[in-house]
Design an enzyme around this catalytic site. Structure first.
Site, PDB file in Angstrom:
ATOM      1  N   CYS A 154       1.269  -1.735   0.277  1.00 35.22           N
ATOM      2  CA  CYS A 154       0.036  -0.018  -0.270  1.00 35.22           C
ATOM      3  C   CYS A 154       0.931   0.857  -0.012  1.00 35.22           C
ATOM      4  O   CYS A 154       0.706   2.901  -1.010  1.00 35.22           O
ATOM      5  CB  CYS A 154      -0.933  -0.217   1.402  1.00 35.22           C
ATOM      6  SG  CYS A 154      -0.609  -0.446   2.256  1.00 35.22           S
ATOM      7  N   TYR A 155       1.789   1.705   0.748  1.00 35.80           N
ATOM      8  CA  TYR A 155       2.641   2.238   0.942  1.00 35.80           C
ATOM      9  C   TYR A 155       3.401   2.607  -0.459  1.00 35.80           C
ATOM     10  O   TYR A 155       3.493   3.713  -0.923  1.00 35.80           O
ATOM     11  CB  TYR A 155       3.756   1.930   2.252  1.00 35.80           C
ATOM     12  CG  TYR A 155       3.497   2.623   3.057  1.00 35.80           C
ATOM     13  CD1 TYR A 155       2.355   4.239   3.842  1.00 35.80           C
ATOM     14  CD2 TYR A 155       3.255   2.179   4.433  1.00 35.80           C
ATOM     15  CE1 TYR A 155       1.968   4.071   5.188  1.00 35.80           C
ATOM     16  CE2 TYR A 155       3.220   2.832   5.634  1.00 35.80           C
ATOM     17  CZ  TYR A 155       2.382   3.611   5.972  1.00 35.80           C
ATOM     18  OH  TYR A 155       2.151   3.570   7.022  1.00 35.80           O
TER      19      TYR A 155
END
Length: 355
Positions: A154-155
């Site tokens: 996600c990051y």
């Protein structure tokens, strides 16, 4: 539209649940097996009552022969280091796999071992080079023909999409990149942890894992590949390695990521010129939205969607560009992007089931 048969391993985690919600309404999918070692034997409605009168499906334990025989494609939404034992067996049976863990994202097995403290066996080491990093906006053509897609973290999704055009066009220096990211609590998964208890998160804001977050090697690998010629990067990896200073923070919200990236401009640039390279870079990317300065994206703009919203501002006084990128960590940062990859692999419209 001809349907494909799809199963989900790890269907009761946060990402797994989002996958089920999308897939059960996808016109190109027949949802076959939902696998959960924690809740095998129960109906999914017993775990998630919101599925009442929408989905009647029993959760089962993983059985390789059953799942592979009945499925064309399998999502493995398992914890890091667990997928590596499951994925090769599915591939041997001729099943396409989209893995939501980090087990096939890192190309160098030594780097993976350093950051995840588990070694890939010889079969997995071979698969690392075959796995396609599942960021459609960068690797669309490779994803089309892939048998194994490593769904990005996600990051990294928010960061890579946020600054890829600047690196590709060499508008910025590859050194001294600072990334400040904030995520909702669901980004840590369902595993119980004191730091994620309500009383710890609510009315609080904190940094964590500021030196050795396990998304760092994934971010550096992909940014390096974008900035340097991909083949050159493979041949001279030590000489062409971007290093980033990355600090993640925990927001007192359920979902969403906002990443602020600070990069040094190689030379003075006008906003219009930067805006143009972003718009051209993502002109065929249905889930990337570019904000025209001075407008900047916010988490609430993307919550519950598969969009990545990107905005930027040029700080002429210090010669830097600041890029703001936001996503829903459970969708564009996990399940939504996984379905986007499935659509590409299966010949469906890229947006099918996601808008």
């Amino acid at each position: 539209m001809k349907k494909i048969k799809v199963s989900v391993i790890g269907a009761t985690g946060y990402a797994g649940k989002e996958l089920v919600k999308i897939l059960m309404n996808h016109q190109g999918v027949e949802l076959i097996h939902l696998i959960s070692s924690s809740y095998a034997g129960k109906n999914i409605v017993e775990i998630f009552p919101e599925f009442l009168n929408k989905l009647d499906k029993k959760l089962i334990n993983f059985n390789l022969d059953v799942v592979s025989q009945d499925s064309n494609l399998v999502f493995t939404a398992l914890p890091h280091t667990v997928s590596m034992d499951v994925v090769p067996e599915l591939l041997k049976k001729g099943v396409k796999v989209i893995d939501l863990s980090a087990d096939y994202r890192i190309k160098d097995p030594a780097v993976y071992k350093e950051w995840y403290e588990k070694e890939h066996n010889q079969i997995n080491k071979g698969l690392l080079s075959e796995a396609v990093y599942g960021l459609p906006e960068i690797y669309l053509d490779k994803i089309k023909d892939a048998l194994l897609v490593a769904n990005p973290g996600c990051y990294p999704t928010s960061i890579i999409l946020g600054i890829a055009p600047l690196l590709k066009h060499h508008f910025v220096e590859p050194e001294g990149i600072i990334i400040d990211s904030k995520s909702g609590a669901s980004g840590a998964g369902k595993k119980l942890s004191l730091g994620l208890h309500f009383a710890e998160c609510n009315e609080n804001f904190k940094a964590y894992n500021i030196i050795r977050h396990n998304h760092i090697p994934e971010i550096e690998q992909e940014l390096s590949s974008i900035y340097f010629n991909e083949n050159t990067h493979k041949q001279k990896q030590q000489e062409t390695e971007i290093k980033v200073s990355f600090t993640p923070h925990l927001l007192p919200i359920n979902r969403g990521i906002l990443s602020t990236c600070y990069l040094a401009l190689k030379e003075s640039k006008e906003e219009e010129e930067v805006l143009e390279i972003y718009q051209k870079f993502y002109q065929k990317a249905p889930f990337v939205r570019i904000f025209k300065p001075p407008n900047l994206p916010e988490i609430k703009f993307v919550t519950g969607t598969n969009y990545c919203d990107i905005g930027f501002t040029i700080d002429e006084r210090v010669g830097k560009i600041k890029v703001i990128s936001v996503i829903d960590n459970l969708l564009k940062g996990a399940a939504g992007q996984a379905v986007q990859n499935m659509n590409i692999m299966s010949g469906f419209p890229e947006t099918c089931g996601l808008v």
